[in-house]
Design a protein around this motif. Structure first.
Motif, PDB file in Angstrom:
ATOM      1  N   ARG A   3       0.833  -1.205   0.000  1.00  0.00           N
ATOM      2  CA  ARG A   3       0.000   0.000   0.000  1.00  0.00           C
ATOM      3  C   ARG A   3       0.865   1.251   0.000  1.00  0.00           C
ATOM      4  O   ARG A   3       0.525   2.245  -0.616  1.00  0.00           O
ATOM      5  N   ASP A   6       1.865   1.767  -3.428  1.00  0.00           N
ATOM      6  CA  ASP A   6       0.704   2.199  -4.224  1.00  0.00           C
ATOM      7  C   ASP A   6       0.457   3.691  -4.044  1.00  0.00           C
ATOM      8  O   ASP A   6       0.196   4.413  -5.008  1.00  0.00           O
ATOM      9  N   LYS A  10       0.862   6.570  -6.813  1.00  0.00           N
ATOM     10  CA  LYS A  10      -0.287   7.430  -7.124  1.00  0.00           C
ATOM     11  C   LYS A  10       0.105   8.895  -7.048  1.00  0.00           C
ATOM     12  O   LYS A  10      -0.235   9.685  -7.936  1.00  0.00           O
ATOM     13  N   LEU A 237      -9.142   7.593   2.804  1.00  0.00           N
ATOM     14  CA  LEU A 237      -8.096   6.574   2.945  1.00  0.00           C
ATOM     15  C   LEU A 237      -8.178   5.934   4.322  1.00  0.00           C
ATOM     16  O   LEU A 237      -7.945   4.744   4.481  1.00  0.00           O
ATOM     17  N   THR A 240     -10.405   2.981   4.676  1.00  0.00           N
ATOM     18  CA  THR A 240     -10.003   1.727   4.037  1.00  0.00           C
ATOM     19  C   THR A 240      -9.073   0.991   4.986  1.00  0.00           C
ATOM     20  O   THR A 240      -8.824   1.429   6.097  1.00  0.00           O
ATOM     21  N   ALA A 241      -8.543  -0.108   4.503  1.00  0.00           N
ATOM     22  CA  ALA A 241      -7.671  -0.905   5.365  1.00  0.00           C
ATOM     23  C   ALA A 241      -6.270  -0.300   5.479  1.00  0.00           C
ATOM     24  O   ALA A 241      -5.416  -0.850   6.157  1.00  0.00           O
ATOM     25  N   ALA A 242      -6.027   0.838   4.795  1.00  0.00           N
ATOM     26  CA  ALA A 242      -4.703   1.469   4.877  1.00  0.00           C
ATOM     27  C   ALA A 242      -4.517   2.092   6.248  1.00  0.00           C
ATOM     28  O   ALA A 242      -5.421   2.738   6.777  1.00  0.00           O
TER      29      ALA A 242
ATOM     30  N   PHE B 102      -6.827   2.572  -7.903  1.00  0.00           N
ATOM     31  CA  PHE B 102      -6.098   2.957  -6.685  1.00  0.00           C
ATOM     32  C   PHE B 102      -6.892   2.588  -5.424  1.00  0.00           C
ATOM     33  O   PHE B 102      -6.367   1.986  -4.496  1.00  0.00           O
ATOM     34  N   TRP B 103      -8.154   2.956  -5.422  1.00  0.00           N
ATOM     35  CA  TRP B 103      -8.955   2.684  -4.220  1.00  0.00           C
ATOM     36  C   TRP B 103      -9.120   1.187  -4.012  1.00  0.00           C
ATOM     37  O   TRP B 103      -9.146   0.707  -2.874  1.00  0.00           O
ATOM     38  N   LYS B 105      -6.922  -1.019  -4.622  1.00  0.00           N
ATOM     39  CA  LYS B 105      -5.691  -1.459  -3.950  1.00  0.00           C
ATOM     40  C   LYS B 105      -5.749  -1.121  -2.470  1.00  0.00           C
ATOM     41  O   LYS B 105      -5.310  -1.890  -1.620  1.00  0.00           O
ATOM     42  N   MET B 106      -6.281   0.067  -2.176  1.00  0.00           N
ATOM     43  CA  MET B 106      -6.358   0.455  -0.766  1.00  0.00           C
ATOM     44  C   MET B 106      -7.278  -0.484   0.015  1.00  0.00           C
ATOM     45  O   MET B 106      -7.113  -0.692   1.202  1.00  0.00           O
ATOM     46  N   TYR B 107      -8.279  -1.045  -0.686  1.00  0.00           N
ATOM     47  CA  TYR B 107      -9.174  -2.001  -0.024  1.00  0.00           C
ATOM     48  C   TYR B 107      -8.577  -3.396  -0.034  1.00  0.00           C
ATOM     49  O   TYR B 107      -9.211  -4.352   0.395  1.00  0.00           O
ATOM     50  N   GLY B 108      -7.377  -3.518  -0.599  1.00  0.00           N
ATOM     51  CA  GLY B 108      -6.690  -4.805  -0.528  1.00  0.00           C
ATOM     52  C   GLY B 108      -6.873  -5.700  -1.736  1.00  0.00           C
ATOM     53  O   GLY B 108      -6.491  -6.865  -1.716  1.00  0.00           O
ATOM     54  N   ARG B 110      -6.020  -6.984  -5.574  1.00  0.00           N
ATOM     55  CA  ARG B 110      -4.773  -7.033  -6.358  1.00  0.00           C
ATOM     56  C   ARG B 110      -5.001  -7.722  -7.690  1.00  0.00           C
ATOM     57  O   ARG B 110      -5.937  -8.503  -7.846  1.00  0.00           O
TER      58      ARG B 110
END
Ligand SMILES: Nc1ncnc2c1ncn2[C@@H]1O[C@H](COP(=O)(O)OP(=O)(O)OP(=O)(O)O)[C@@H](O)[C@H]1O
Ligand SMILES: [Mg+2]
Lengths: 398, 314
Positions: A3, A6, A10, A237, A240-242, B102-103, B105-108, B110
């Motif tokens: 992440r 990522d 971005k 953000l 989310t899981a970040a 992008f989002w 990916k943020m939610y995991g 892939r």
């Protein structure tokens, strides 16, 4: 972990989207350094950017010859020898700017030196210039090399002869350092500045310019965070899981990449166009650039976290930009501002970065000489980063 | 579709300095239903929803979201949750597809799964053929759709929408309201906040009315309306003095209250369909004529007025 990458990717994608900004960031410094160069008299071409220094040997011993040979090998000064010139001739040459300085080896210099007494060179120069700083450092370094060679030889000889205990010889050699081994005759002319510009001066302002521009990267860095907050994506953000820490680290990585690339461009520019010898010890210059980029990006991150709006981010960036680069000697070298100011100046990370770059490019020192500056910069980076993490948590939890 | 609660909120509290934004709110949202939090500006809706998505720490109380405690297990909560913030939260200089990727990916998500899901969502929000355009160039309604799309990427079991229809044109609002119904049909649980009574009424299985940080009433629309007696109000005007008919109208079966003011007669009834014909009959016998009729079905506005003495919107 992915992440973090990522988020960094971005950010960089966003920065390149704004193509004009991106070009501005990378090319403006280069353009500016050029303009600056022309304003100060243009380039002498890529031939020899070393500072022309007159050399008058009134001593003519093996020691004065050794000194000349050492100086002739220098990367930063170019000896201009002409035994027919008199003292007044030389003074005039410095005043006119044809020479950056003149080194005079007085009669009996070698003999005094060998006796371990306080031998002094006479130097004619304008001490208010950056060129002088360079020359002084170079001459001091050369003399110290010569001195240790002589000491070693003497001590060995003395020990062999069992005439003098080692401690005594050692103390004697230390004493010799109490007083600088050169005496300077100042000229008040601005001539050296002219000679500055005609050859190496541009090269000597390069580290300052580079840091000035790198620290201007604060603006962009802070904007990355402010934009993230303003577009409300920072909040999103966090749903989310970040993790908070990942998010910050991701932005940090992006900002770091940007500022480090800027350093690379400017170092390449300095090395190949301005002929500043950054790559004399490439790994040392890279280490300094790396740590300086870590430090500046962390500061940018912190400013971004603190600023509530774009305007604030600009104000918060401009103040440290000018304060730190001014204080840190990016404009006027700390070597000429006196000891007290130099100490205060080293509160600024810029001073450490300047030290690191100059130790390699100008002072001709080795890799070890950048370890302390690099560590100082890395230390600042850690402090700024932790402050940013702490402030972000505090801000979101209010 | 089971009936075990998707969200169970127990005595949530949160203050900002002296402002008690949320003071002891409790409610329950069952799986697969749409629950609306209805309340005026500053009622504490956003504060509540922020605590339920672990953006804000509660001062007191707790909540379980699909069995994950918002205090103990924020990451568990975030993993079952899609959040549509009130304001558009997207990167305007990236395209819709880049945003979604992008989002995702943020939610995991892939690789192949992410790619496939992004295309699916682009279809759902109807923007696949414009996915290559930067979001900044989209119309307001299109941005809203991407904004919602982001929250759908990881197929959450629950979706929160904080005032998703504020400040947009009626057509876009229609689109969004319809899409919320579609989500419910697909089995998603929706927690929705709004200060539009009509939206809450149309969409919700359950409605919680909030004011000054408190849940002042909650239940189905019908249950809430019963709080004001569930009565329909009929406003009428006559071609003559109202005083002449008042007594006779009061006697009509199904009428509970009649009052007159400035020539306007207000009648409260249980069932307007049954009572109106009788009112016309009686009026005919008195040789009078009804010149206008306005039927006001009981609504949440009336409930709010009844409970707080204030109008929902002012
Ligand atoms: N971060 C904050 N700092 C201080 N006060 C806050 C903060 N967030 C909310 N408040 C206050 O808490 C109260 C509830 O606000 P909240 O945003 O939850 O209301 P809301 O129901 O979402 O209103 P709206 O319909 O305007 O979005 C308000 O009085 C608001 O001023
Ligand atoms: Mg709100």
């Amino acid at each position: 972990m992915t992440r973090i990458l990522d988020i960094a990717f971005k950010d960089l994608l966003q920065l390149t989207r704004d193509f004009k900004t991106f070009m501005f960031l990378l090319l403006m410094p280069v353009l500016f350094t050029f303009l600056f160069g022309y304003a100060f008299g243009g380039f002498s071409g890529p031939s020899d950017s070393r500072l022309p220094v007159g050399y008058l040997d009134q001593d003519d011993t093996w020691l004065s010859h050794a000194l000349r040979d050492e100086l002739a090998d220098s990367d930063v000064i170019r000896l201009d020898e002409n035994p027919n010139r008199t003292y007044p001739d030389l003074e005039l040459l410095v005043a006119n700017g044809d020479l950056a300085a003149v080194i005079i080896v007085p009669d009996r210099y070698g003999a005094t030196f060998l006796k371990g007494k306080n031998a002094r060179l006479i130097i004619i120069a304008d001490t208010s210039t950056t060129a002088w700083t360079t020359i002084e450092a170079e001459v001091m370094a050369t003399i110290s090399r010569l001195d240790s060679a002589v000491r070693t030889a003497t001590i060995l000889e003395e020990i062999d002869a069992e005439r003098m205990p080692f401690e005594y010889a050692f103390e004697q050699s230390l004493e010799a350092w109490e007083e600088p081994p050169i005496a300077v005759v100042e000229t008040t002319s601005s001539a050296v500045e002219a000679s500055d510009a005609s050859s190496g001066a541009l090269a000597h302002t390069s580290p300052g310019m580079m840091l000035q521009f790198a620290i201007a990267g604060l603006l962009t860095s802070a904007q990355v965070i402010v934009t993230e907050r303003k577009s409300r994506t920072l909040q999103r953000l966090l749903t989310t899981a970040a993790r908070r820490f990942d998010i910050l680290l991701g932005h940090y990585l992006a900002i770091f990449t940007l500022i480090f690339s800027q350093f690379m461009v400017l170092i390449a520019f300095g090395q190949f166009i301005l002929k500043v010898n950054y790559l004399r010890v490439p790994q040392a210059t890279l280490l300094v650039a790396f740590c300086a980029a870590l430090c500046i990006s962390a500061m940018g991150l912190l400013i971004g976290v603190l600023a509530r709006s774009e305007e604030q981010a600009i104000t918060f960036s401009l103040i440290p930009m000018f304060l730190l680069s001014g204080l840190g000697g990016a404009w006027v070298p700390l070597e000429v501002t006196g000891e007290t100011f130099a100490k205060i100046g080293h509160l600024s990370p810029v001073a450490w970065a300047m030290d690191g770059f100059k130790n390699i490019s100008i002072r001709g020192l080795g890799f070890e000489s950048v370890l302390l500056p690099a560590a100082a910069l890395a230390g600042y980076a850690v402090v700024f980063f932790l402050l940013a993490v702490w402030r972000l948590s505090a801000a979101e939890e209010k | 579709m089971t009936n075990s609660p998707a969200i169970e909120v127990l005595d949530l509290q949160r203050s900002f300095g002296d402002t008690k934004a949320v003071q002891g709110v409790s409610f329950e949202v069952r799986q697969g239903e749409i629950f609306s939090l209805l309340g005026p500006n500053g009622a504490g809706k956003t504060t509540t929803i922020s605590m339920l998505s672990c953006l804000l720490r509660p001062d007191g109380g707790d909540a379980q979201v699909m069995g994950h405690s918002i205090r103990e297990d924020p990451m568990g909560v975030k993993s079952v949750l899609g959040f549509v913030p009130q304001e558009i939260a997207l990167y305007e200089d990236l395209t819709a597809r880049e945003n979604l990727t992008f989002w995702g990916k943020m939610y995991g998500l892939r690789g192949g799964a992410l790619k496939a899901r992004v295309e699916e969502v682009l279809d759902v929000i109807g923007l696949r053929d414009r996915a290559k355009e930067r979001v900044g160039k989209y119309s307001g309604g299109m941005k809203r759709r991407v904004n919602i799309g982001v929250a759908l990427l990881h197929k959450p079991q629950i979706i929160y929408m904080d005032e998703p229809t504020v400040g947009i044109d009626p057509q876009s609002r229609r689109n969004i309201v319809d899409s919320v119904v579609t989500l419910k049909d697909q089995g998603m649980t929706v927690l929705y906040t709004t200060h539009y009574m009509e939206e809450a009424q149309e969409l919700s299985d359950q409605i919680g009315i909030m004011d000054h940080g408190k849940m002042i009433a909650s239940g189905t629309h019908d249950q809430l309306v019963k709080l004001v007696g569930g009565q329909t109000r009929i406003d009428l005007t006559l071609n003559m003095e109202a005083g002449a008919v008042l007594e006779d109208w009061r006697a009509v079966e199904g009428v509970t209250q009649v009052s007159a003011e400035d020539g306007l007669v207000t009648v409260l009834v249980d069932d307007s369909n049954a009572v109106l014909p009788r009112l016309f009959d009686v009026t005919n016998r008195l040789a009078a004529r009804i010149t206008s009729v306005d039927i006001l079905e009981p609504n949440l506005e009336a409930v709010f007025l009844h409970l707080t003495g204030r109008a929902l919107r002012d």
